[in-house]
Design a protein around this motif. Structure first.
Motif, short mmCIF file in Angstrom:
data_model
loop_
_atom_site.label_atom_id
_atom_site.label_comp_id
_atom_site.label_asym_id
_atom_site.label_seq_id
_atom_site.Cartn_x
_atom_site.Cartn_y
_atom_site.Cartn_z
N VAL A 157 0.69 -1.09 -0.30
CA VAL A 157 -0.16 -0.07 -0.11
C VAL A 157 0.93 1.13 -0.33
CG1 VAL A 157 -1.61 1.90 0.77
CG2 VAL A 157 -1.83 -0.74 1.06
N ASP A 158 2.28 0.96 0.52
CA ASP A 158 3.31 2.39 0.84
C ASP A 158 3.65 2.50 0.10
OD1 ASP A 158 3.77 4.55 3.01
OD2 ASP A 158 6.20 3.35 2.43
N MET A 159 4.31 1.27 -0.95
CA MET A 159 4.82 1.38 -1.84
C MET A 159 3.49 2.23 -3.25
SD MET A 159 5.21 0.14 -5.22
CE MET A 159 4.33 -1.57 -4.83
N CYS B 37 4.54 5.48 -5.09
CA CYS B 37 5.25 5.57 -6.21
C CYS B 37 3.51 6.42 -7.32
CB CYS B 37 5.21 4.60 -6.86
SG CYS B 37 6.87 3.66 -6.22
N GLY B 38 3.35 6.94 -6.82
CA GLY B 38 1.72 7.41 -7.63
C GLY B 38 0.34 6.71 -7.98
N SER B 39 0.69 5.91 -7.79
CA SER B 39 -0.86 5.16 -7.67
C SER B 39 -1.71 4.73 -6.78
CB SER B 39 -0.74 3.44 -8.70
OG SER B 39 -1.57 2.67 -9.17
N LEU B 40 -2.35 6.27 -6.38
CA LEU B 40 -3.08 5.49 -5.64
C LEU B 40 -4.43 4.42 -5.69
CD1 LEU B 40 -4.34 7.28 -2.58
CD2 LEU B 40 -5.22 8.66 -4.09
N GLU B 41 -4.59 4.38 -6.41
CA GLU B 41 -5.98 3.46 -6.96
C GLU B 41 -5.15 2.01 -6.78
OE1 GLU B 41 -4.60 5.30 -9.53
OE2 GLU B 41 -5.83 6.53 -10.58
N ASP B 42 -4.52 1.62 -7.43
CA ASP B 42 -3.19 0.32 -7.18
C ASP B 42 -3.57 -0.12 -5.29
OD1 ASP B 42 -3.16 -1.10 -9.31
OD2 ASP B 42 -1.84 0.21 -9.32
N ALA B 43 -3.07 1.67 -4.54
CA ALA B 43 -2.73 1.27 -2.94
C ALA B 43 -4.50 0.68 -2.46
CB ALA B 43 -1.91 2.24 -2.89
N ILE B 44 -5.20 1.77 -3.50
CA ILE B 44 -7.12 1.35 -2.98
C ILE B 44 -6.41 -0.22 -2.62
CG2 ILE B 44 -9.11 2.13 -2.13
CD1 ILE B 44 -8.58 4.75 -3.40
N ALA B 45 -6.37 -0.88 -3.64
CA ALA B 45 -7.10 -2.22 -3.91
C ALA B 45 -6.71 -2.73 -3.17
CB ALA B 45 -6.96 -2.33 -5.65
N VAL C 159 -0.69 4.09 7.58
CA VAL C 159 -0.64 3.81 6.23
C VAL C 159 -1.17 4.73 5.00
CG1 VAL C 159 0.67 3.02 3.84
CG2 VAL C 159 1.38 3.15 6.56
N MET C 160 -2.36 3.97 4.40
CA MET C 160 -3.07 3.93 3.77
C MET C 160 -4.24 5.58 3.74
SD MET C 160 -5.48 3.43 1.17
CE MET C 160 -5.12 4.24 0.06
N ILE C 161 -4.19 5.55 5.22
CA ILE C 161 -4.76 7.09 5.81
C ILE C 161 -3.77 8.18 5.11
CG2 ILE C 161 -5.04 9.55 7.77
CD1 ILE C 161 -6.39 6.45 9.42
#
Length: 564
Positions: free
Chosen positions: A234-236, A240-248, A263-265
């Motif tokens: 999630v942090d990576m 790296c600019g991909s919030l969509e992947d972090a959320i997924a 980390v998500m917050i």
């Protein structure tokens, strides 16, 4: 405005912390600093041992310090190691760091020093002593660029984990990735610790494609269900600019601990999604998860970057209800929250009345806001407070001199620039990177270090010519050289590092591909404007991570709403 000259060393306005009174020590210990030979030191040590002082903290600390200082030879270092090895369960990180620093300074063979340093570090981990920045810096220096590391401890996963973690903690992500590839070439199976450290390296570099490859690798290793690994993913993705992947990844986690929620917050905060960060925080509490200082830091950061002043102040007050004492970073967020919203005097009063001594960073936050709001009077007061604490940071001089120039205080501007010159202070050069085909390319403002820099500069010229046709006008409001005309000012802006990185991305990616750029400083207004136009004219999504936050440019609009 007063024309009184600025000084780099004014009288301190805040009382210094009083030193704590030293505890009485054994008479033998007072002789330690006077021992200049190893023989004399050993004799004194023997007497101290007979007196029952073998494990006395002051004795061990002084022995290690004297035996590992500048000029200490191999015999001194060996003696220090003997002293250290005879301590049962050493728990002071300073002892480990002192010994590691000795190995870093040692002029003996790099292989033996590396091996010894690694063994000290491994023992530190085994004893449960938390390493810090000093630990990793000394470890890297002692290991001579890591080549001797493999020879020293053989094909050991634990050793590689230690070195990879050291590289990441010392902000050397490239070295961490090289070590990881070397580890793979030797057929060593990575552990969750390895994966977490390498993901952190990708996050530092903004290397999204490599991070995605690692995500697939994690699945193959069967580590995806581990909370710590998923949290690192999630942090990576977020960094790296991909919030969509972090959320997924976050939504797909079977279980989440407090760190995962935090980390998500923080991810939402860095990308400017303040409301979403608040919503997630409230959901976290509903799930029965107790927030910690990191959770609140992310929440306050989210509020400050979204203009949610009342919400941010309310959550700051709520920290007390959760038994959390604010740290310097929390105070920094509140300062930023107030200052960004134009409440500059209130922010000044907030810093001035803190229960702890403020750091230069707090004042620096307010100085930047004074520049943004054009308050030169308060800016001068803040600038002088900064110089009391740290007069070596080039950015402070630049911000204040620009503020003076922008408001017509040319005499003050010249005085500050002369002060900067006299002190030998230089501004940190802008550096931007972009990842293409798993390779990270770095560009520095105005120079030609990159082998394709000339192509990038030519592309910048062509891009700007096209942007001018649809209304782009170079923003020279932050270029202050009296002798320069508007055309010369525009030229000075032309080859900023983020412009070079964006142009290089346009040249080397398919039409419509997203460009992800990482910059080491705050993006300037002109580059911000240019990126908005590029996203519109070239139909590109640009994700720019600067020193403060992420900017998502799409169809001529930035996610920050020009509030950064």
């Amino acid at each position: 405005m007063s024309s009184a000259p600025l000084t780099a060393t004014p009288a301190p306005l805040l009382p210094a912390n009083k030193p704590k009174s030293a505890a009485p020590q054994h008479p033998l210990l007072s002789h330690l600093p006077h021992c200049t030979s190893l023989r004399g030191l050993a004799q004194l040590h023997a007497a101290a041992v007979k007196a029952g002082l073998a494990a006395h903290p002051a004795l061990v600390t002084r022995l290690l310090t004297l035996c590992t200082g500048p000029g200490a030879g191999p015999a001194h270092l060996a003696y220090a190691r003997q002293v250290f090895d005879r301590v049962t369960q050493p728990s002071d990180a300073v002892w480990y760091n002192t010994l590691l620093r000795g190995y870093a300074r040692s002029s003996s063979s790099s292989s033996s020093s590396s091996a010894a340093a690694v063994r000290v570090f491994v023992r530190m981990l085994e004893e449960g002593v938390a390493p810090d920045t000093y630990t990793f810096v000394s470890l890297l220096k002692a290991c001579a660029a890591r080549v001797t590391f493999g020879r020293a401890d053989g094909d050991c996963v634990v050793s590689y984990n230690a070195m990879i973690a050291a590289a990441v903690r010392s902000s050397r992500p490239g070295e961490a990735l090289v070590l990881f590839r070397e580890m793979q070439a030797k057929g060593l199976n990575p552990t969750p610790v390895t994966v977490i450290s390498v993901l952190s390296a990708c996050a530092l570099l903004g290397a999204l494609q490599l991070g995605r490859w690692l995500h697939d690798y994690v699945r193959k290793l069967g580590l995806g269900s581990l909370v710590k690994v998923s949290t690192a993913l999630v942090d990576m993705y977020a960094k790296c600019g991909s919030l969509e992947d972090a959320i997924a990844v976050f939504q797909g986690m079977e279980s989440r601990d407090r760190q995962a929620w935090s980390v998500m917050i923080v991810a939402y905060a860095n990308h400017g999604y303040g409301r979403e960060a608040i919503s997630l925080f409230e959901e976290m509490k509903k799930q029965g998860m107790k927030p910690d200082d990191i959770t609140f830091l992310g929440l306050l950061y989210a509020c400050s970057h979204s203009g949610l002043v009342s919400e941010g102040l309310r959550y700051f007050d709520d920290m007390k209800d959760h038994g959390i004492v604010p740290g310097i970073k929390h105070y920094g967020c509140v300062t930023d929250l107030l200052a960004r919203s134009g409440q500059l005097e209130r922010a000044y009063k907030f810093i001035d009345e803190l229960p702890i001594n403020p750091t230069p960073i707090l004042w620096r936050t307010l100085l930047s806001a004074c520049g943004g709001h054009g308050d030169v009077e308060l800016g001068k007061r803040v600038f002088e407070r900064i110089l009391e604490l740290d007069d070596s940071h080039g950015g402070d001089y630049v911000i204040f001199s620009n503020l003076c120039a922008n408001t017509g205080y040319w005499e003050e501007m010249n005085r500050v620039r002369k002060l900067m010159s006299d002190k030998g202070v230089v501004k940190v050069p802008g550096c931007s990177s972009i990842e293409i085909d798993n390779t990270v390319h770095e560009f520095f403002a105005g120079d030609g270090r990159h082998p394709k820099s000339q192509e990038a500069r030519k592309m910048v010229d062509e891009v700007i010519d096209q942007l001018k046709l649809v209304g782009y006008i170079p923003d020279t409001s932050h270029v202050f050289h009296v002798e320069m005309g508007e055309e010369e000012k525009a030229i000075s802006l032309k080859y900023h590092s983020e412009k070079l990185a964006i142009a290089f991305g346009l040249l080397n990616t398919a039409p419509g591909a997203t460009l992800r750029v990482v910059k080491n400083l705050r993006v300037c207004p002109d580059c911000h404007s240019m990126a908005k136009f590029v996203s519109m004219v070239f139909n590109r999504r640009i994700i720019l991570r600067d020193l403060n936050r992420f900017h998502h440019f799409e169809r001529g609009i930035c996610s920050c709403g020009d509030y950064w």
